[in-house]
Design a protein around this motif. Structure first.
Motif, mmCIF file in Angstrom:
data_model
loop_
_atom_site.group_PDB
_atom_site.id
_atom_site.type_symbol
_atom_site.label_atom_id
_atom_site.label_comp_id
_atom_site.label_asym_id
_atom_site.label_seq_id
_atom_site.Cartn_x
_atom_site.Cartn_y
_atom_site.Cartn_z
ATOM 1 N N HIS A 6 58.422 17.475 42.329
ATOM 2 C CA HIS A 6 59.012 17.851 40.954
ATOM 3 C C HIS A 6 59.024 19.313 40.748
ATOM 4 O O HIS A 6 58.041 19.996 41.098
ATOM 5 C CB HIS A 6 57.635 16.978 39.989
ATOM 6 N N PRO A 7 59.928 19.657 39.466
ATOM 7 C CA PRO A 7 59.967 21.022 39.042
ATOM 8 C C PRO A 7 58.488 21.315 38.426
ATOM 9 O O PRO A 7 57.896 20.409 37.926
ATOM 10 C CB PRO A 7 60.999 21.049 38.317
ATOM 11 N N PRO A 8 58.107 22.644 38.542
ATOM 12 C CA PRO A 8 56.832 22.988 37.596
ATOM 13 C C PRO A 8 56.855 22.434 36.230
ATOM 14 O O PRO A 8 55.693 22.323 35.726
ATOM 15 C CB PRO A 8 56.694 24.566 37.760
ATOM 16 N N LEU A 9 57.904 22.784 35.401
ATOM 17 C CA LEU A 9 58.230 22.383 34.174
ATOM 18 C C LEU A 9 59.511 21.528 34.298
ATOM 19 O O LEU A 9 60.570 21.737 34.862
ATOM 20 C CB LEU A 9 58.344 23.489 33.185
ATOM 21 N N PRO A 10 59.462 20.432 33.148
ATOM 22 C CA PRO A 10 60.679 19.554 33.015
ATOM 23 C C PRO A 10 61.945 20.479 32.851
ATOM 24 O O PRO A 10 61.851 21.148 31.993
ATOM 25 C CB PRO A 10 60.412 18.583 31.945
ATOM 26 N N GLY A 11 62.947 20.366 33.347
ATOM 27 C CA GLY A 11 64.141 20.734 33.303
ATOM 28 C C GLY A 11 64.253 22.272 33.912
ATOM 29 O O GLY A 11 65.514 22.965 33.474
ATOM 30 N N GLN A 12 63.168 22.545 34.509
ATOM 31 C CA GLN A 12 63.342 23.631 35.056
ATOM 32 C C GLN A 12 63.771 23.768 36.600
ATOM 33 O O GLN A 12 63.403 22.984 37.290
ATOM 34 C CB GLN A 12 61.973 24.285 34.824
ATOM 35 N N ASN A 13 64.365 24.775 37.118
ATOM 36 C CA ASN A 13 64.903 24.721 38.373
ATOM 37 C C ASN A 13 64.059 25.939 39.108
ATOM 38 O O ASN A 13 63.957 26.729 38.476
ATOM 39 C CB ASN A 13 66.490 25.060 38.620
ATOM 40 N N SER A 14 63.587 25.781 40.602
ATOM 41 C CA SER A 14 62.928 26.618 40.926
ATOM 42 C C SER A 14 63.498 26.688 42.360
ATOM 43 O O SER A 14 64.372 26.128 42.922
ATOM 44 C CB SER A 14 61.268 25.978 41.284
ATOM 45 N N PRO A 15 63.233 27.898 43.105
ATOM 46 C CA PRO A 15 63.688 28.226 44.665
ATOM 47 C C PRO A 15 63.420 26.825 45.430
ATOM 48 O O PRO A 15 62.426 26.111 45.140
ATOM 49 C CB PRO A 15 63.125 29.397 45.084
ATOM 50 N N SER A 16 64.032 26.625 46.362
ATOM 51 C CA SER A 16 64.018 25.541 47.228
ATOM 52 C C SER A 16 64.011 25.534 48.716
ATOM 53 O O SER A 16 63.583 24.808 49.652
ATOM 54 C CB SER A 16 65.001 24.288 46.924
ATOM 55 N N GLN A 17 64.311 26.840 49.174
ATOM 56 C CA GLN A 17 64.813 27.110 50.621
ATOM 57 C C GLN A 17 63.594 27.797 51.286
ATOM 58 O O GLN A 17 63.050 28.748 50.800
ATOM 59 C CB GLN A 17 66.048 28.149 50.634
ATOM 60 N N VAL A 18 63.022 27.315 52.232
ATOM 61 C CA VAL A 18 62.190 27.960 53.299
ATOM 62 C C VAL A 18 62.530 27.623 54.622
ATOM 63 O O VAL A 18 62.973 26.596 55.244
ATOM 64 C CB VAL A 18 60.828 27.081 53.215
ATOM 65 N N GLU A 19 62.449 28.758 55.382
ATOM 66 C CA GLU A 19 62.698 28.867 56.708
ATOM 67 C C GLU A 19 61.715 29.365 57.537
ATOM 68 O O GLU A 19 61.039 30.248 57.600
ATOM 69 C CB GLU A 19 63.855 30.062 56.993
ATOM 70 N N VAL A 20 61.120 28.370 58.312
ATOM 71 C CA VAL A 20 60.105 28.562 59.161
ATOM 72 C C VAL A 20 60.703 29.086 60.407
ATOM 73 O O VAL A 20 61.326 28.723 61.357
ATOM 74 C CB VAL A 20 59.460 27.315 59.498
ATOM 75 N N VAL A 21 59.778 30.369 60.795
ATOM 76 C CA VAL A 21 60.241 31.118 62.173
ATOM 77 C C VAL A 21 59.485 30.233 63.391
ATOM 78 O O VAL A 21 59.942 30.319 64.564
ATOM 79 C CB VAL A 21 60.119 32.702 61.864
ATOM 80 N N GLN A 22 58.004 30.534 63.076
ATOM 81 C CA GLN A 22 57.310 29.993 64.089
ATOM 82 C C GLN A 22 56.105 29.315 63.525
ATOM 83 O O GLN A 22 55.618 29.800 62.369
ATOM 84 C CB GLN A 22 56.706 31.272 64.819
ATOM 85 N N HIS A 23 55.389 28.321 64.132
ATOM 86 C CA HIS A 23 54.136 27.733 63.632
ATOM 87 C C HIS A 23 53.215 27.438 64.864
ATOM 88 O O HIS A 23 53.608 26.779 65.958
ATOM 89 C CB HIS A 23 54.491 26.360 62.873
ATOM 90 N N ASN A 24 52.141 28.067 64.867
ATOM 91 C CA ASN A 24 51.130 28.314 65.943
ATOM 92 C C ASN A 24 49.885 27.567 65.494
ATOM 93 O O ASN A 24 49.244 28.255 64.793
ATOM 94 C CB ASN A 24 50.884 29.555 66.595
ATOM 95 N N VAL A 25 49.246 26.434 66.295
ATOM 96 C CA VAL A 25 47.928 26.351 66.051
ATOM 97 C C VAL A 25 46.950 27.104 66.626
ATOM 98 O O VAL A 25 46.989 27.574 67.679
ATOM 99 C CB VAL A 25 47.627 24.827 66.652
ATOM 100 N N ARG A 26 45.644 27.674 65.877
ATOM 101 C CA ARG A 26 44.915 28.705 66.309
ATOM 102 C C ARG A 26 43.596 28.002 66.839
ATOM 103 O O ARG A 26 42.964 28.541 67.675
ATOM 104 C CB ARG A 26 44.831 29.810 65.299
ATOM 105 N N HIS A 27 43.434 26.665 66.023
ATOM 106 C CA HIS A 27 42.095 26.140 66.187
ATOM 107 C C HIS A 27 42.281 24.934 65.761
ATOM 108 O O HIS A 27 42.782 24.470 64.813
ATOM 109 C CB HIS A 27 40.832 26.879 65.585
ATOM 110 N N GLN A 28 41.719 23.995 66.454
ATOM 111 C CA GLN A 28 41.491 22.473 66.362
ATOM 112 C C GLN A 28 40.240 21.868 66.315
ATOM 113 O O GLN A 28 39.571 21.876 67.686
ATOM 114 C CB GLN A 28 42.371 21.686 67.337
ATOM 115 N N GLY A 29 39.417 21.476 65.427
ATOM 116 C CA GLY A 29 38.062 21.147 65.273
ATOM 117 C C GLY A 29 38.055 19.779 64.323
ATOM 118 O O GLY A 29 38.960 19.172 63.900
#
Length: 213
Positions: A6-29
């Motif tokens: 949902h937008p933060p406020l009714p009727g408000q537009n927010s940015p929507s684009q996210v570009e993931v370059v890399q995603h690495n797991v560093r610890h798994q516990g």
């Protein structure tokens, strides 16, 4: 679980684009930690430079406000919390019953199960009141907060699962006392703080709904 977008406020537009370059797991516990590099859309247009962010993958949890309207009592639990200890805060915290939801489980059923395991009571008329993220700046945890009615007669003592090394003391807290703790800045646990805030606003309606004048 994913929260609805949902937008933060009714009727408000927010940015929507996210570009993931890399995603690495560093610890798994008990928890997973990863590092993500990404760019995201700016409010004024265009994209940010590539940035790096640490993420704690905490999962999905529930908490439940357990209330006896006849006695005007809340059922709450006290237990050791490692995060509070590491932060230099009193690690024995007064909280609402809570627990983790595994994939495929129904959140309301988990809340009921946790109430039985941690507090020795069986809530009825269970309803969801809030969904919140305690620390969205770096943690994926989503907590769904429920409300349930209980009979607090005979409730108390020490509870918890031995194989999970749980050491949980159950308290019956008068509603006025709990609200005074809230107003006195004595409730540092986030989901408990939010649940108590909701309860303080809806307590009179809850009592009326269950025939207490």
């Amino acid at each position: 679980m994913r929260l609805p977008i949902h937008p933060p406020l009714p009727g408000q537009n927010s940015p929507s684009q996210v570009e993931v370059v890399q995603h690495n797991v560093r610890h798994q516990g008990f928890m997973k930690f990863s590092v993500m590099t990404l760019r995201h859309e700016r409010f004024a247009g265009g994209m940010t430079p590539v940035i790096e962010r640490d993420i704690c993958h905490r999962g999905y949890a529930v908490a439940i406000v357990l209330y006896d309207p006849q006695a005007d009592m809340l059922v709450m639990v006290e237990q050791f919390r490692i995060g509070a200890f590491a932060a230099g805060v009193n690690p024995w915290m007064l909280e609402f019953v809570a627990g983790m939801v595994k994939p495929g489980e129904d959140p309301a059923e988990v809340a009921i199960r946790e109430a039985a395991e941690e507090a020795g009571c069986m809530p009825r008329d269970v309803r969801r009141v809030y969904t919140m993220m305690p620390s969205p700046g770096g943690c994926t945890e989503v907590v769904e907060i429920f409300f349930g009615v209980v009979d607090s007669t005979g409730v108390g003592g020490i509870h918890g699962l031995e194989d999970e090394v749980e050491d949980i003391r159950v308290h019956l807290v008068p509603a006025e006392t709990a609200i005074a703790l809230l107003d006195g800045d004595r409730v540092p646990s986030g989901f408990t703080l939010l649940g108590l805030s909701w309860f303080a606003r809806h307590r009179d309606r809850m009592r009326a709904d269950y025939g207490v004048v």
